[in-house]
Design a protein around this motif. Structure first.
Motif, PDB file in Angstrom:
ATOM      1  N   SER A  80       0.964  -1.131   0.049  1.00 24.56           N
ATOM      2  CA  SER A  80       0.041   0.057   0.242  1.00 24.56           C
ATOM      3  C   SER A  80       0.831   1.254  -0.040  1.00 24.56           C
ATOM      4  CB  SER A  80      -1.016  -0.021   1.295  1.00 24.56           C
ATOM      5  OG  SER A  80      -0.088   0.034   2.479  1.00 24.56           O
ATOM      6  N   ASN A  81       0.542   2.263  -0.828  1.00 24.44           N
ATOM      7  CA  ASN A  81       0.956   3.661  -0.946  1.00 24.44           C
ATOM      8  C   ASN A  81       1.244   4.384   0.543  1.00 24.44           C
ATOM      9  OD1 ASN A  81       2.340   5.544  -3.236  1.00 24.44           O
ATOM     10  ND2 ASN A  81       1.464   6.659  -1.721  1.00 24.44           N
ATOM     11  N   ILE A  82       2.356   4.540   1.123  1.00 25.08           N
ATOM     12  CA  ILE A  82       2.415   5.349   2.333  1.00 25.08           C
ATOM     13  C   ILE A  82       2.835   6.871   1.794  1.00 25.08           C
ATOM     14  CG2 ILE A  82       4.116   5.727   4.234  1.00 25.08           C
ATOM     15  CD1 ILE A  82       4.839   2.787   4.031  1.00 25.08           C
ATOM     16  N   TRP A  83       3.413   7.103   0.976  1.00 27.55           N
ATOM     17  CA  TRP A  83       3.734   8.553   0.710  1.00 27.55           C
ATOM     18  C   TRP A  83       4.399   8.538  -0.897  1.00 27.55           C
ATOM     19  CZ3 TRP A  83       8.596   9.025  -0.712  1.00 27.55           C
ATOM     20  CH2 TRP A  83       9.640   8.578  -0.116  1.00 27.55           C
ATOM     21  N   THR A  84       4.174   9.862  -1.506  1.00 30.92           N
ATOM     22  CA  THR A  84       4.855  10.016  -2.819  1.00 30.92           C
ATOM     23  C   THR A  84       5.363  11.541  -2.872  1.00 30.92           C
ATOM     24  OG1 THR A  84       2.641   8.842  -3.720  1.00 30.92           O
ATOM     25  CG2 THR A  84       4.047  10.159  -5.494  1.00 30.92           C
ATOM     26  N   PHE A  85       6.804  11.519  -3.572  1.00 27.82           N
ATOM     27  CA  PHE A  85       7.402  12.702  -3.631  1.00 27.82           C
ATOM     28  C   PHE A  85       7.294  13.012  -5.258  1.00 27.82           C
ATOM     29  CE2 PHE A  85      11.525  14.608  -4.786  1.00 27.82           C
ATOM     30  CZ  PHE A  85      11.752  15.513  -3.869  1.00 27.82           C
ATOM     31  N   THR A  86       6.988  14.244  -5.369  1.00 33.12           N
ATOM     32  CA  THR A  86       6.788  14.653  -6.736  1.00 33.12           C
ATOM     33  C   THR A  86       7.591  16.028  -7.304  1.00 33.12           C
ATOM     34  OG1 THR A  86       4.860  16.296  -5.895  1.00 33.12           O
ATOM     35  CG2 THR A  86       4.531  13.969  -6.539  1.00 33.12           C
ATOM     36  N   ASP A  87       8.716  15.993  -6.426  1.00 33.08           N
ATOM     37  CA  ASP A  87       9.545  17.447  -6.943  1.00 33.08           C
ATOM     38  C   ASP A  87      10.565  17.186  -8.195  1.00 33.08           C
ATOM     39  OD1 ASP A  87       8.214  18.553  -4.808  1.00 33.08           O
ATOM     40  OD2 ASP A  87       9.740  18.915  -3.607  1.00 33.08           O
ATOM     41  N   HIS A  88      10.693  16.187  -8.384  1.00 34.50           N
ATOM     42  CA  HIS A  88      11.686  15.872  -9.593  1.00 34.50           C
ATOM     43  C   HIS A  88      10.861  16.305 -10.942  1.00 34.50           C
ATOM     44  CE1 HIS A  88      15.037  13.778  -8.366  1.00 34.50           C
ATOM     45  NE2 HIS A  88      14.200  12.891  -7.666  1.00 34.50           N
ATOM     46  N   ASP A  89      11.563  17.136 -11.905  1.00 28.18           N
ATOM     47  CA  ASP A  89      10.939  17.485 -13.125  1.00 28.18           C
ATOM     48  C   ASP A  89      11.369  16.851 -14.299  1.00 28.18           C
ATOM     49  OD1 ASP A  89      10.427  20.255 -11.899  1.00 28.18           O
ATOM     50  OD2 ASP A  89      12.499  20.699 -11.927  1.00 28.18           O
ATOM     51  N   GLY A  90      11.656  15.357 -13.974  1.00 32.90           N
ATOM     52  CA  GLY A  90      11.855  14.681 -15.121  1.00 32.90           C
ATOM     53  C   GLY A  90      11.763  13.090 -14.762  1.00 32.90           C
ATOM     54  N   PRO A  91      11.847  12.131 -15.470  1.00 31.72           N
ATOM     55  CA  PRO A  91      12.041  10.753 -15.021  1.00 31.72           C
ATOM     56  C   PRO A  91      13.028  10.634 -13.858  1.00 31.72           C
ATOM     57  CG  PRO A  91      11.590  10.690 -17.370  1.00 31.72           C
ATOM     58  CD  PRO A  91      11.997  12.257 -17.002  1.00 31.72           C
TER      59      PRO A  91
END
Length: 747
Positions: free
Chosen positions: A387-398
């Motif tokens: 199950s998903n605990i957290w998601t980090f989204t600050d990268h600007d590319g793959p």
């Protein structure tokens, strides 16, 4: 056509017209010491040994010359162009000629032996045992004895472009650069140690350094440095992945689906075709089993002999990465956008589908929590049940890869040219972006791995003219909030700057304070011309420091400086001293004597003279003001008692001037710690003599040097760290001076 460097300060240059020149790089002008028409055709080789020059030329001659003036001592003539020349430890000379002969000459130029072959010779080298290696155009290398007898013939089966030899103890090994771009290492017996294609094009040059490391440069614009004991092996297909176990065995996955096991000597132990497409990842499990992932959508488990234990085929696209936990569970990431957890038997326990695109990387921490890297630019942490605990989204590319260290710290690399550390709860702790140096080429960061000490190794991709790189970021640098300070104080340049600064501070300040005090007392005692002398001594304070520094550079000039004029014309020196020249250190000197040569030298002495002279003006002005404010009755009383002048100075003048002395001492120490302008004035922005940049760099000079390179990420932080270190050093010394002054100053 040829250049031979005796040192960074002196070179010999041979030209197409056969002339030879000696160049002195320590001079600002008239650098050419001499030029002699030594040959009538282009010079092909130059060797310098024991202040003697040896040259070879297309005019068919080899010559021995006096290095001081270029005068010819003797000439040896071939019937064809002399392509190469070498000198052994006893001064014997060896020449290789297009007339298919190799000649050995004694130091007087007499022929010791001549060796003849049926093809022109292109190179000759000699080992410490005085055995010559002669290279001919037919690809053969002849090893000749001291008397010129053939000891061994090596057939390289190719056209030899360049050739060097090195020695381990008394056994010589040879490196041959072929026209194909290959480099071959031969042992003492002429057997091939390794053969490897280092360049895709013919080589331009090849050489060895004092440690035996090999350097090659090709027409492809690449320079390679190779360890002499490096082991190479050739594979039948391109390598896509690699792993090693605790026994030193290496497993290489090839693009055709083959897995190769090698020992530490790069010998193949076995080869197995496991997959139908490229092997994208290899992991060695805690049980010693080998796990592979492939572009054929399969995951395989093999024993140490390459026998497949099981294979999982539930992914529907390339399996990008796999990892293993301590319990033997297998975690896989795939281009189909899923992450799977398998048990030790290869059965799927759960599947995660939360990524919006391919999953490029997967890792697991000691708690069994899974961290994934996605082409959608996200990093996700999953529980042990998926199950998903957290998601980090600050990268600007793959996000291309992710790892977690033994302390649970998470590291990611991305196409956005960044390397980041994340906290356990998914927040960014720091960002490393030193790759963002090139406005033309985007440099994706492709992969990273950890060693046993939690040091990280990151790899970048080939991008335009930027070559792929591997960088190590050590644990101490990553986890310490003081990493900029650690980097700074551990650098050799900081140590040099610190020592130079301390020399300036603890020599110039006491000397200048004492001289200023004595001059002030003298000025205060005279009546005539007192105003004139005060003006003279005060001039440096109102004159531009750079201009004065340039004037001192002329005064200390080796060729026409005033100091050397007095030394030679008045004091009878045979030649002037090289006050501003490159610092030369005797390589045989070690310990404290070597450090003294490095730091207490003529350039430092000339700089100290300038700094002390330039700092006198303000000190004299303050001391003179203090002297004139002392009540004359103290001196009158001393005169009545016939007190000696030295005692008056020690018992009256110094105590009553102590507040001024304390003030001058404190401000002088602060000023000396900030010394920079005087060095620029005398030596320019290189902060050192010609050919020896940064020799006199100080702490402030190091700050400016870092600021000049602030386009390189990290330099600004290093400059700030250096400035803070300087502040605290100055503060500590100032507090110490103030503490001492409380007991010594009389108000």
């Amino acid at each position: 056509t040829r250049i031979f460097a005796v040192s960074p300060a002196e070179v010999y240059v041979g030209s197409h017209d056969g002339t030879l020149s000696r160049i002195d790089l320590t001079r600002n002008a008239d650098r050419v010491r001499w030029t002699e028409a030594v040959h009538s055709e282009p010079i092909t080789a130059i060797v310098h040994a024991s202040n003697i020059l040896y040259t070879a030329s297309e005019d068919g001659t080899a010559k021995r010359l006096n290095a001081q003036d270029g005068a010819t001592i003797w000439t040896h003539t071939h019937t064809g162009a002399v392509q190469s020349i070498a000198v052994d430890v006893r001064g014997n000379v060896y020449t290789a000629s297009a007339d298919s002969t190799v000649a050995s000459l004694n130091p007087e130029g007499d022929v010791r032996y001549t060796f003849t072959h049926d093809a022109p010779f292109t190179h000759v080298r000699v080992n410490p045992n005085r055995q010559a290696y002669a290279v001919s155009e037919d690809g053969l290398i002849h090893r000749l004895s001291v008397d010129g007898d053939v000891m061994r013939v090596i057939d390289t089966e190719g056209s030899i472009e360049h050739f060097v030899i090195g020695s381990e103890s008394i056994r010589t090994h040879a490196y041959v650069a072929l026209s194909t771009g290959e480099v071959v290492r031969y042992d003492f017996d002429g057997d091939i140690v390794w053969r490897f294609l280092l360049h895709d094009t013919p080589l331009q040059g090849i050489t060895l350094d004092a440690s035996g490391r090999l350097y090659t440069i090709g027409t492809d614009g690449m320079i390679h440095r190779t360890d002499p004991k490096r082991v190479f092996t050739s594979l039948d297909a391109g390598a896509m992945s690699v792993a090693n176990n605790s026994e030193g065995h290496v497993f290489v996955g090839l693009e055709d689906g083959t897995l190769v096991k090698l020992n530490a000597a790069a010998e193949t132990l076995w080869t197995q075709t496991i997959h139908g497409a490229a092997i994208t990842d290899i992991v060695i499990g805690p049980d010693g089993f080998i796990y592979t992932a492939s572009a054929d959508q399969h995951i395989a488990k093999l024993d140490e002999n390459g026998v497949v234990d099981w294979m999982n085929s539930e992914h529907t696209d390339t399996v990008s990465a796999i990892t293993i936990d301590a319990q033997g569970h297998v975690y896989s990431a795939s281009a189909d956008g899923t992450v799977r957890k398998l048990n030790a038997d290869g059965d799927t326990l759960w599947t995660y589908t939360g990524h919006d695109g391919a999953v490029n990387g997967v890792t697991v921490n000691l708690d069994g929590e899974v961290i994934t890297a996605g082409a959608d630019g996200t990093v996700r942490k999953l529980s042990s049940t998926g199950s998903n605990i957290w998601t980090f989204t600050d990268h600007d590319g793959p996000v291309n890869d992710v790892i977690v260290d033994s302390e649970g710290r998470i590291y990611t690399v991305s196409d956005d040219e960044t390397f980041r550390r994340l906290t356990d709860n998914g927040r960014e702790f720091w960002l490393y972006s030193r790759f963002i140096n090139n406005p033309v080429n985007v440099i994706p960061v492709r992969t990273l791995t950890l060693d046993a000490d939690d040091n990280i190794y990151i790899g970048t991709e080939l991008s335009g003219s930027v070559s792929p790189t591997v960088r190590r970021i050590d644990e101490a640098t990553r986890v310490s909030i003081f990493h900029n300070f650690i980097n700074t104080v551990q650098s050799d340049m900081f140590v040099r700057a610190l020592v130079n600064t301390f020399i300036i501070v603890f020599v110039s300040v006491p000397v200048s304070v004492l001289i200023a005090l004595l001059l002030s007392v003298w000025l205060n005692s005279i009546k005539k011309f007192q105003g004139f002398f005060q003006t003279i001594f005060f001039l440096p304070y109102v004159t531009n420091a750079i201009a004065i520094g340039m004037a001192f550079a002329v005064i200390f000039n080796r060729e026409f400086g005033l100091i050397n004029f007095f030394l030679t014309e008045v004091f009878g020196f045979s030649e002037g001293l090289n006050w501003l020249g490159r610092v030369s250190v005797d390589e045989n000197v070690t310990g404290i004597r070597r450090q003294l040569q490095l730091y207490l030298n003529l350039p430092m002495l000339s700089l100290m003279v300038f700094i002390i002279w330039g700092s006198l003006a303000f000190k004299i002005m303050v001391f003179l003001s203090g002297l004139q404010s002392i009540d004359k009755q103290y001196y009158d009383a001393a005169r009545v008692d016939s007190t000696p002048k030295s005692r008056v100075f020690r018992r009256i003048t110094v105590p009553l001037l102590s507040p001024m002395i304390a003030y001058i001492t404190i401000t002088s120490f602060i000023g000396a710690f900030k010394e920079y302008t005087a060095i620029v004035g005398m030596f320019g922005v290189n902060l050192g003599p010609p050919g020896d940049p940064d020799r006199l760099i100080t702490i402030v000079g190091l700050v400016y040097k870092s600021l000049d390179e602030m386009g390189v990420p990290g330099r600004l932080s290093e400059a700030a760290a250096t400035a803070i270190i300087l502040f605290f050093m100055t503060l500590v010394l100032t507090l110490f001076n103030m503490y001492v002054s409380k007991k010594r100053v009389h108000y």
